[in-house]
Design an enzyme around this catalytic site. Structure first.
Site, PDB file in Angstrom:
ATOM      1  N   ASP A  13       0.807  -1.225   0.000  1.00 14.24           N
ATOM      2  CA  ASP A  13       0.000   0.000   0.000  1.00 14.24           C
ATOM      3  C   ASP A  13       0.836   1.269   0.000  1.00 14.24           C
ATOM      4  OD1 ASP A  13      -2.207  -1.685   0.121  1.00 14.24           O
ATOM      5  OD2 ASP A  13      -2.233  -1.662   2.315  1.00 14.24           O
ATOM      6  N   GLU A  14       2.003   1.203  -0.596  1.00 17.32           N
ATOM      7  CA  GLU A  14       2.898   2.367  -0.619  1.00 17.32           C
ATOM      8  C   GLU A  14       2.460   3.404  -1.648  1.00 17.32           C
ATOM      9  OE1 GLU A  14       3.896  -0.762  -1.095  1.00 17.32           O
ATOM     10  OE2 GLU A  14       5.392  -1.315   0.397  1.00 17.32           O
ATOM     11  N   GLY A  15       1.489   3.020  -2.506  1.00 15.74           N
ATOM     12  CA  GLY A  15       1.073   3.921  -3.578  1.00 15.74           C
ATOM     13  C   GLY A  15       1.599   3.445  -4.930  1.00 15.74           C
ATOM     14  N   LYS A  16       1.799   2.129  -5.038  1.00 17.32           N
ATOM     15  CA  LYS A  16       2.312   1.560  -6.295  1.00 17.32           C
ATOM     16  C   LYS A  16       1.355   1.836  -7.449  1.00 17.32           C
ATOM     17  CE  LYS A  16       2.373  -2.461  -4.274  1.00 17.32           C
ATOM     18  NZ  LYS A  16       2.065  -2.098  -2.881  1.00 17.32           N
ATOM     19  N   GLY A  40      -4.533  -4.378  -3.802  1.00 14.59           N
ATOM     20  CA  GLY A  40      -5.548  -3.373  -4.098  1.00 14.59           C
ATOM     21  C   GLY A  40      -4.791  -2.121  -4.483  1.00 14.59           C
ATOM     22  N   HIS A  41      -4.790  -1.786  -5.755  1.00 17.61           N
ATOM     23  CA  HIS A  41      -4.001  -0.656  -6.254  1.00 17.61           C
ATOM     24  C   HIS A  41      -4.944   0.457  -6.691  1.00 17.61           C
ATOM     25  CE1 HIS A  41      -0.372  -3.507  -7.157  1.00 17.61           C
ATOM     26  NE2 HIS A  41      -0.722  -3.492  -5.884  1.00 17.61           N
ATOM     27  N   ARG A 144       2.504 -29.091  -6.882  1.00 20.23           N
ATOM     28  CA  ARG A 144       2.225 -29.591  -8.236  1.00 20.23           C
ATOM     29  C   ARG A 144       0.841 -30.208  -8.396  1.00 20.23           C
ATOM     30  NH1 ARG A 144       7.849 -32.435  -7.855  1.00 20.23           N
ATOM     31  NH2 ARG A 144       7.027 -32.436  -5.751  1.00 20.23           N
ATOM     32  N   GLN A 225       2.001  -6.054  -3.079  1.00 21.61           N
ATOM     33  CA  GLN A 225       2.442  -6.165  -1.687  1.00 21.61           C
ATOM     34  C   GLN A 225       3.716  -5.334  -1.481  1.00 21.61           C
ATOM     35  OE1 GLN A 225       1.505  -9.650  -3.223  1.00 21.61           O
ATOM     36  NE2 GLN A 225      -0.416  -8.597  -2.856  1.00 21.61           N
ATOM     37  N   THR A 240       3.080 -12.596   2.876  1.00 18.37           N
ATOM     38  CA  THR A 240       2.221 -13.220   1.890  1.00 18.37           C
ATOM     39  C   THR A 240       2.946 -14.461   1.350  1.00 18.37           C
ATOM     40  OG1 THR A 240       0.795 -12.831  -0.023  1.00 18.37           O
ATOM     41  CG2 THR A 240       2.990 -11.793  -0.089  1.00 18.37           C
ATOM     42  N   THR A 302      -9.637  -4.966   1.626  1.00 17.49           N
ATOM     43  CA  THR A 302     -10.529  -5.463   2.681  1.00 17.49           C
ATOM     44  C   THR A 302     -11.191  -4.350   3.489  1.00 17.49           C
ATOM     45  OG1 THR A 302      -8.653  -5.569   4.184  1.00 17.49           O
ATOM     46  CG2 THR A 302      -9.171  -7.588   2.961  1.00 17.49           C
ATOM     47  N   LYS A 332       2.883  10.295  -0.451  1.00 17.58           N
ATOM     48  CA  LYS A 332       2.043  10.772   0.650  1.00 17.58           C
ATOM     49  C   LYS A 332       2.743  11.790   1.559  1.00 17.58           C
ATOM     50  CE  LYS A 332      -1.506   8.112   1.605  1.00 17.58           C
ATOM     51  NZ  LYS A 332      -2.513   7.061   1.814  1.00 17.58           N
ATOM     52  N   ASP A 334       2.177  14.747   1.444  1.00 15.64           N
ATOM     53  CA  ASP A 334       1.126  15.725   1.772  1.00 15.64           C
ATOM     54  C   ASP A 334       0.365  15.368   3.036  1.00 15.64           C
ATOM     55  OD1 ASP A 334       0.286  13.528  -0.040  1.00 15.64           O
ATOM     56  OD2 ASP A 334      -1.712  14.300   0.432  1.00 15.64           O
TER      57      ASP A 334
HETATM   58  P1  GDP Z   1      -0.800   0.291  -3.501  1.00 11.03           P
HETATM   59  O1  GDP Z   1      -1.365  -0.991  -3.012  1.00 11.03           O
HETATM   60  O2  GDP Z   1       0.677   0.391  -3.262  1.00 11.03           O
HETATM   61  O3  GDP Z   1      -1.151   0.586  -4.933  1.00 11.03           O
HETATM   62  O4  GDP Z   1      -1.449   1.430  -2.623  1.00 11.03           O
HETATM   63  P2  GDP Z   1      -3.022   1.560  -2.238  1.00 11.03           P
HETATM   64  O5  GDP Z   1      -3.738   2.049  -3.426  1.00 11.03           O
HETATM   65  O6  GDP Z   1      -3.502   0.329  -1.578  1.00 11.03           O
HETATM   66  O7  GDP Z   1      -2.948   2.645  -1.104  1.00 11.03           O
HETATM   67  C1  GDP Z   1      -2.417   3.913  -1.313  1.00 11.03           C
HETATM   68  C2  GDP Z   1      -3.510   4.945  -1.004  1.00 11.03           C
HETATM   69  O8  GDP Z   1      -2.926   6.222  -0.931  1.00 11.03           O
HETATM   70  C3  GDP Z   1      -4.560   5.039  -2.088  1.00 11.03           C
HETATM   71  O9  GDP Z   1      -5.768   5.425  -1.491  1.00 11.03           O
HETATM   72  C4  GDP Z   1      -4.033   6.152  -2.988  1.00 11.03           C
HETATM   73  O10 GDP Z   1      -5.061   6.824  -3.702  1.00 11.03           O
HETATM   74  C5  GDP Z   1      -3.422   7.061  -1.963  1.00 11.03           C
HETATM   75  N1  GDP Z   1      -2.253   7.831  -2.419  1.00 11.03           N
HETATM   76  C6  GDP Z   1      -1.238   7.466  -3.243  1.00 11.03           C
HETATM   77  N2  GDP Z   1      -0.309   8.439  -3.302  1.00 11.03           N
HETATM   78  C7  GDP Z   1      -0.735   9.423  -2.494  1.00 11.03           C
HETATM   79  C8  GDP Z   1      -0.186  10.688  -2.094  1.00 11.03           C
HETATM   80  O11 GDP Z   1       0.898  11.088  -2.489  1.00 11.03           O
HETATM   81  N3  GDP Z   1      -0.925  11.420  -1.221  1.00 11.03           N
HETATM   82  C9  GDP Z   1      -2.136  11.000  -0.730  1.00 11.03           C
HETATM   83  N4  GDP Z   1      -2.767  11.782   0.117  1.00 11.03           N
HETATM   84  N5  GDP Z   1      -2.662   9.822  -1.080  1.00 11.03           N
HETATM   85  C10 GDP Z   1      -1.974   9.041  -1.929  1.00 11.03           C
HETATM   86  P1  IMO Z   2      -0.904  -4.204  -2.228  1.00 13.05           P
HETATM   87  O1  IMO Z   2      -0.433  -4.767  -3.555  1.00 13.05           O
HETATM   88  C1  IMO Z   2      -0.967  -4.611   2.093  1.00 13.05           C
HETATM   89  C2  IMO Z   2      -1.022  -8.676   3.721  1.00 13.05           C
HETATM   90  C3  IMO Z   2      -2.254  -9.132   4.453  1.00 13.05           C
HETATM   91  C4  IMO Z   2      -1.626 -10.085   5.464  1.00 13.05           C
HETATM   92  C5  IMO Z   2      -0.519 -10.749   4.664  1.00 13.05           C
HETATM   93  C6  IMO Z   2      -0.895 -12.105   4.062  1.00 13.05           C
HETATM   94  O2  IMO Z   2      -2.205  -3.514  -2.291  1.00 13.05           O
HETATM   95  O3  IMO Z   2       0.175  -3.416  -1.576  1.00 13.05           O
HETATM   96  P2  IMO Z   2      -2.425 -12.800   2.001  1.00 13.05           P
HETATM   97  O4  IMO Z   2      -3.871 -12.564   1.727  1.00 13.05           O
HETATM   98  O5  IMO Z   2      -1.507 -12.257   0.961  1.00 13.05           O
HETATM   99  O6  IMO Z   2      -2.121 -14.244   2.312  1.00 13.05           O
HETATM  100  O7  IMO Z   2      -2.134 -11.988   3.367  1.00 13.05           O
HETATM  101  O8  IMO Z   2      -0.213  -9.846   3.622  1.00 13.05           O
HETATM  102  N1  IMO Z   2      -1.237  -8.176   2.351  1.00 13.05           N
HETATM  103  C7  IMO Z   2      -1.170  -6.881   2.000  1.00 13.05           C
HETATM  104  N2  IMO Z   2      -1.006  -5.776   2.757  1.00 13.05           N
HETATM  105  N3  IMO Z   2      -1.077  -4.494   0.760  1.00 13.05           N
HETATM  106  C8  IMO Z   2      -1.226  -5.591  -0.019  1.00 13.05           C
HETATM  107  O9  IMO Z   2      -1.187  -5.526  -1.364  1.00 13.05           O
HETATM  108  C9  IMO Z   2      -1.326  -6.851   0.606  1.00 13.05           C
HETATM  109  N4  IMO Z   2      -1.494  -8.114   0.154  1.00 13.05           N
HETATM  110  C10 IMO Z   2      -1.421  -8.918   1.229  1.00 13.05           C
HETATM  111  O10 IMO Z   2      -2.900  -8.052   5.065  1.00 13.05           O
HETATM  112  O11 IMO Z   2      -1.022  -9.345   6.495  1.00 13.05           O
HETATM  113 MG    MG Z   3      -2.922  -1.671  -1.800  1.00 20.96          MG
END
Ligand code: GDP
Ligand code: IMO
Ligand code: MG
Length: 433
Positions: A13-16, A40-41, A144, A225, A240, A302, A332, A334
């Site tokens: 969830d770093e903002g990929k 979840g991107h 397998r 992840q 994961t 989730t 992020k 900001d």
């Molecule tokens: P991902 O899984 O790495 O793609 O990240 P997620 O989409 O799960 O979570 C990142 C969240 O931060 C999302 O709600 C994005 O819309 C939001 N986001 C991404 N970059 C920024 C940013 O620079 N600032 C803010 N405020 N939100 C951001």
């Molecule tokens: P993105 O791509 C954050 C976490 C789950 C749990 C562990 C194992 O959006 O960054 P799993 O269902 O993979 O067996 O769960 O990994 N997890 C994530 N946390 N972002 C994700 O994906 C994740 N995908 C799995 O919360 O701790």
């Molecule tokens: Mg995510």
């Protein structure tokens, strides 16, 4: 031709998604290479939010081909729903813009049920998985017994394979977990239907990639992840079930290591984690709640509240070690204005000893107390900034300090969720050598 691998440097969830969408117009191909719909991107374009779980985040750029590599585990119901939604929005008119590898493994209803049944039984030792069947699907791949996307296209053989899997899975579900059995005939019927619907999208991903590279195209590999959720390099067992590090691209997409030019590590300006497991810089009180609220830190898959804390340079240095980042993106930024001080962990104290290195064992990570440096905060709203020089001095100092602590240049900054809320000087796809 340049290939760029973009991976998470923390716990996901770093903002990929945001950055891959922003980079996509410069890429000819965007490729997912591991994980599944646990991801979840989130993409925000002109205020409209799109959350993608399986389809690569290059899809909103009309000129980009999006590949799902053999290292991904695919839940066909989720992929088909996502494709349908994109077709209905008019985003996906040409099916050849999405290719899923025939070698990718399929997530079946047993995998989802077993994922949830195991977590329920594990109670306080639960990993906190997304419940999407990721671990059980990778398990079947490695032992397998798995069913692959190409198998869905061959109904006769599929019936046999599903019956074989079903016998063992239902036995475990019913007799060990006390869960109801899953209907074999219904699953087979669904699987045949998935095959029919997915057929126009199935292809040989590695060959498509090889051709594109030979033609001098730019390729962007989209990690899911993050480094500390990696099965080998993460905070095991709170991880994961796939390799999330940059090196996983080679096996997961089917491309040789000689083809990789650049590796972009993506981090937030602070740290979050969703699910169980150690988190040395976690702030459980007011500070964590503030980051969660201002950063809208709730899971894109989730909806769970994310655990929040300060930036951790010990983790980022470990991420550099296992990924070989050529540059960093800090997202992020900001979310930080208004904080009096900005803390960064520069070392850990583990059982009385100070160390600069990320510990080897779970016990030591759990015991780690962060040693912090404190930098002055800033108050200005920075979402409108588009050049590094536009940022307030203390924000610039924070970024420069991260660079110095981690030893990798910060080349991209994100100051908002929107595609354009991004600061950069250099072309991320410039040739490396
Ligand atoms: P991902 O899984 O790495 O793609 O990240 P997620 O989409 O799960 O979570 C990142 C969240 O931060 C999302 O709600 C994005 O819309 C939001 N986001 C991404 N970059 C920024 C940013 O620079 N600032 C803010 N405020 N939100 C951001
Ligand atoms: P993105 O791509 C954050 C976490 C789950 C749990 C562990 C194992 O959006 O960054 P799993 O269902 O993979 O067996 O769960 O990994 N997890 C994530 N946390 N972002 C994700 O994906 C994740 N995908 C799995 O919360 O701790
Ligand atoms: Mg995510």
């Amino acid at each position: 031709m340049t290939t760029l691998v973009a991976v998470g440097a923390q716990w996901g969830d770093e903002g990929k998604g945001k950055l891959v969408d922003w980079l996509a117009p410069k890429a000819d191909l965007v490729v997912r290479f591991h994980g599944g719909n646990n991801a979840g991107h989130t993409l925000v374009v002109d205020g409209e939010r799109t959350v993608l779980h399986v389809v690569p985040a290059g899809i909103l750029d009309p000129g980009t081909i999006n590949l799902i590599g053999p290292g991904v585990v695919v839940d066909p119901t989720v992929l088909l729903e996502e494709l349908l939604a994109l077709r209905e929005r008019g985003v996906l008119r040409d099916p050849s813009r999405v290719r899923v590898s025939g070698r990718a493994h399929v997530i079946l209803p047993w995998h989802k049920a077993l994922d949830k049944a195991r977590e329920e039984k594990a109670a306080k030792h639960a990993i906190g998985t997304t419940g999407r069947g990721i671990g059980p699907a990778y398990e079947d791949k490695v032992t397998r017994r798995g069913i692959r996307v190409a198998d869905l296209l061959n109904p006769e053989q599929l019936r046999d394979s599903i019956e074989r899997v079903a016998e063992q899975k239902n036995f475990e579900l019913v007799n060990y977990y006390g869960w109801p059995a899953i209907d074999v005939a219904e699953t087979t019927r669904m699987a045949i239907e998935w095959g029919r619907e997915l057929e126009p999208y199935v292809g040989h991903v590695s060959r498509t990639l090889e051709r594109a590279l030979r033609d001098g195209r730019n390729v962007l590999f989209e990690g899911a992840q993050g480094t500390f959720l990696d099965i080998d390099h993460g905070t095991y067992p709170y991880v994961t079930s796939s390799n999330c590090v940059a090196g996983a691209v080679c096996a997961g997409a089917g491309v040789g290591p000689t083809r990789i030019d650049r590796v972009l590590g993506i981090t937030k300006a602070y740290t979050t984690r969703v699910g169980g497991g150690p988190f040395p810089t976690e702030e459980e009180g007011e500070m964590g709640a503030r980051l969660r609220e201002v950063g809208s830190e709730f899971g894109a898959t989730t909806g769970r509240p994310r655990r929040c804390g300060w930036l951790d340079a010990v983790m980022l240095r470990e991420a550099v070690t296992v990924n070989g980042f050529t540059s960093l993106a800090v997202n992020k930024l900001d979310v930080l204005p208004g904080l009096d001080e900005l803390k960064v962990a520069t070392a850990y104290k583990v059982n009385g000893k100070i160390s600069q290195d990320f510990p080897m064992t779970l016990a030591d990570i759990e015991a780690a107390e962060p040693v912090y440096e404190s930098l002055p905060g800033f108050t200005e709203d920075i979402r409108g900034c588009r050049r590094f020089e536009d940022l307030p001095e203390n924000a610039r100092n924070y970024v420069r300090h991260i660079e110095a602590l981690v030893g990798v240049p910060v080349e991209i900054l994100s100051v908002g969720p929107g595609r354009d809320e991004t600061i950069h000087d250099l072309d991320p796809f410039r040739p490396r050598r």
